[in-house]
Scaffold this motif. Structure first.
Motif, PDB file in Angstrom:
ATOM      1  N   UNK A   1       0.793  -1.221   0.000  1.00 48.65           N
ATOM      2  CA  UNK A   1       0.000   0.000   0.000  1.00 48.65           C
ATOM      3  C   UNK A   1       0.826   1.272   0.000  1.00 48.65           C
ATOM      4  N   UNK A   2       2.017   1.239   0.613  1.00 50.92           N
ATOM      5  CA  UNK A   2       2.859   2.434   0.692  1.00 50.92           C
ATOM      6  C   UNK A   2       4.006   2.422  -0.334  1.00 50.92           C
TER       7      UNK A   2
ATOM      8  N   UNK B   1      15.082   0.812  -5.726  1.00 53.99           N
ATOM      9  CA  UNK B   1      14.473   0.909  -4.403  1.00 53.99           C
ATOM     10  C   UNK B   1      12.960   1.029  -4.542  1.00 53.99           C
ATOM     11  N   UNK B   2      12.238   0.227  -3.790  1.00 55.70           N
ATOM     12  CA  UNK B   2      10.777   0.297  -3.828  1.00 55.70           C
ATOM     13  C   UNK B   2      10.303   1.648  -3.309  1.00 55.70           C
ATOM     14  N   UNK B   3       9.197   2.125  -3.829  1.00 61.05           N
ATOM     15  CA  UNK B   3       8.619   3.378  -3.368  1.00 61.05           C
ATOM     16  C   UNK B   3       9.157   4.602  -4.062  1.00 61.05           C
ATOM     17  N   UNK B   4      10.035   4.415  -5.047  1.00 64.67           N
ATOM     18  CA  UNK B   4      10.590   5.548  -5.765  1.00 64.67           C
ATOM     19  C   UNK B   4      10.063   5.576  -7.189  1.00 64.67           C
TER      20      UNK B   4
ATOM     21  N   UNK C   1      -5.010  -3.480 -12.736  1.00 61.53           N
ATOM     22  CA  UNK C   1      -5.010  -2.201 -12.042  1.00 61.53           C
ATOM     23  C   UNK C   1      -4.430  -2.367 -10.649  1.00 61.53           C
ATOM     24  N   UNK C   2      -4.180  -1.242  -9.999  1.00 63.56           N
ATOM     25  CA  UNK C   2      -3.637  -1.286  -8.643  1.00 63.56           C
ATOM     26  C   UNK C   2      -4.554  -2.055  -7.716  1.00 63.56           C
TER      27      UNK C   2
ATOM     28  N   UNK D   1      -3.487  -6.524  -1.792  1.00 64.11           N
ATOM     29  CA  UNK D   1      -4.179  -7.353  -0.812  1.00 64.11           C
ATOM     30  C   UNK D   1      -4.561  -8.713  -1.377  1.00 64.11           C
ATOM     31  N   UNK D   2      -3.576  -9.466  -1.826  1.00 64.44           N
ATOM     32  CA  UNK D   2      -3.836 -10.795  -2.360  1.00 64.44           C
ATOM     33  C   UNK D   2      -4.509 -11.653  -1.291  1.00 64.44           C
TER      34      UNK D   2
END
Length: 346
Positions: free
Chosen positions: A101-102, A206-209, A221-222, A227-228
């Motif tokens: 989610x983040x 890096x994740x989140x970038x 889609x997102x 939330x699998x």
């Protein structure tokens, strides 16, 4: 509804109708009900986009099952027993992409644990600078048996020789690690630690970038990849088996029946074996949609079904990957990716 699902529905309904007269003579302990969703009624009752569908991981915590302290230990991380496994460096096997989610898309091992990179390492050429005490907190992921799943380019996988001579997995040149303080699948507690550790994005960044790779499929889609609720994990003993949203192994019971639908796990049995709740089909990964359905229990509650068989989670399983329920009383079996009994001929 696809032709395959329509055919399965007809088959399930036909079997129920043929056996309806026989069911009238069954004892009170054998409850016969019509299937729902893929096992008997219209898809409208189990709309894949419905907002009222509860994930398989939403069952209430019971006894020594997956409670709020699930995976925790006084030593932190993987716990005393699991941490020993982490020190040895368990192979990642098939890498997967999960949507956080983040952080957005992040890379995990086959058991759902987040994988990380270290800023003090180098990618060109690959070199690990995490040894000694660092390697206890950040166990290196071995290069053995690592493969890429959808969303990760196979050519990005590589290896680097560590100072102890072992081979460590790399992604886009970056050495790959687990974090010992991540206590359950999906944790990202290592991201941002010391300002030098980051969860891995599917392209090795890096994740989140910005610039991180997209989620597994461009057509998804997102909301479809977050939330699998139902997926497949690679178990050392049983191969690919189905797990719920909390990475709990799901089981089927030989005394239940799919055709006609029969529930034999009732009353005290339910203290140990918890019915898995229905899932949103858009949040299923690795399991064919035609196998995923919903059945109605004698008390009117809905239960997840795989290939029309009701499935349960076992309160005796204490952490992701546990298969303590496998073979119990010769009647309980984990469920394979194809909906069959794991470790059995049928």
């Amino acid at each position: 509804m696809s032709n395959g699902e329509r055919s399965r529905r007809t088959e399930c309904e036909g079997a129920v109708m043929v056996n309806r007269r026989r069911a009238a003579f069954a004892g009170a302990a054998t409850v016969v009900l019509l299937l729902t969703a893929g096992c008997g009624s219209s898809e409208k009752g189990n709309n894949a986009q419905g907002t009222n569908v509860q994930p398989a991981g939403d069952s209430k915590d019971i006894g020594t099952g997956y409670g709020s302290d699930y995976g925790a230990s006084s030593t932190g991380g993987y716990g005393t027993d699991a941490q020993a496994g982490a020190k040895k460096g368990e192979p990642a096997k098939e890498l997967a992409v999960r949507s956080d989610g983040k952080l957005g898309p992040i890379v995990t091992d086959s058991k759902g644990f987040t994988l990380y990179r270290f800023d003090k390492d180098t990618a060109q050429p690959p070199k690990s600078n995490c040894d000694g005490a660092c390697a206890i907190t950040w166990p290196a992921v071995p290069a053995d048996d690592a493969t890429a799943s959808a969303g990760i380019k196979p050519e990005l996988l590589g290896e680097v020789i560590r100072t102890d001579g072992s081979r460590q997995l790399t992604l886009a040149g970056w050495p790959v690690y687990r974090y010992a303080m991540d206590t359950q699948a999906g944790d990202t507690k290592g991201h941002g630690v010391g300002g030098t550790w980051n969860a891995l994005a599917p392209d090795g960044k890096k994740a989140g970038q910005q610039g991180a790779a997209p989620a597994p499929s461009p057509s998804q889609t997102q909301s479809q990849v977050s939330d699998v609720q139902l997926s497949v994990t690679d178990n050392d003993e049983l191969g690919k088996i189905i797990v719920d949203g909390k990475m709990r192994t799901l089981y089927r019971f030989n005394k239940d029946s799919a055709w006609p639908m029969k529930f034999a796990c009732l009353d005290a049995c339910l203290n140990t074996w918890k019915p898995a709740k229905p899932v949103d089909k858009t949040k299923v990964r690795g399991v064919a949609s035609k196998l995923v359905g919903t059945v109605t229990r004698p008390d009117g509650t809905k239960q997840l079904a795989i290939d029309c068989w009701p499935v349960y989670w076992f309160t005796g399983d204490e952490k992701p990957g546990d298969i303590n329920g496998q073979g119990k009383m010769g009647l309980w079996f984990a469920v394979t990716q194809g909906g069959k009994k794991a470790g059995a001929g049928s």
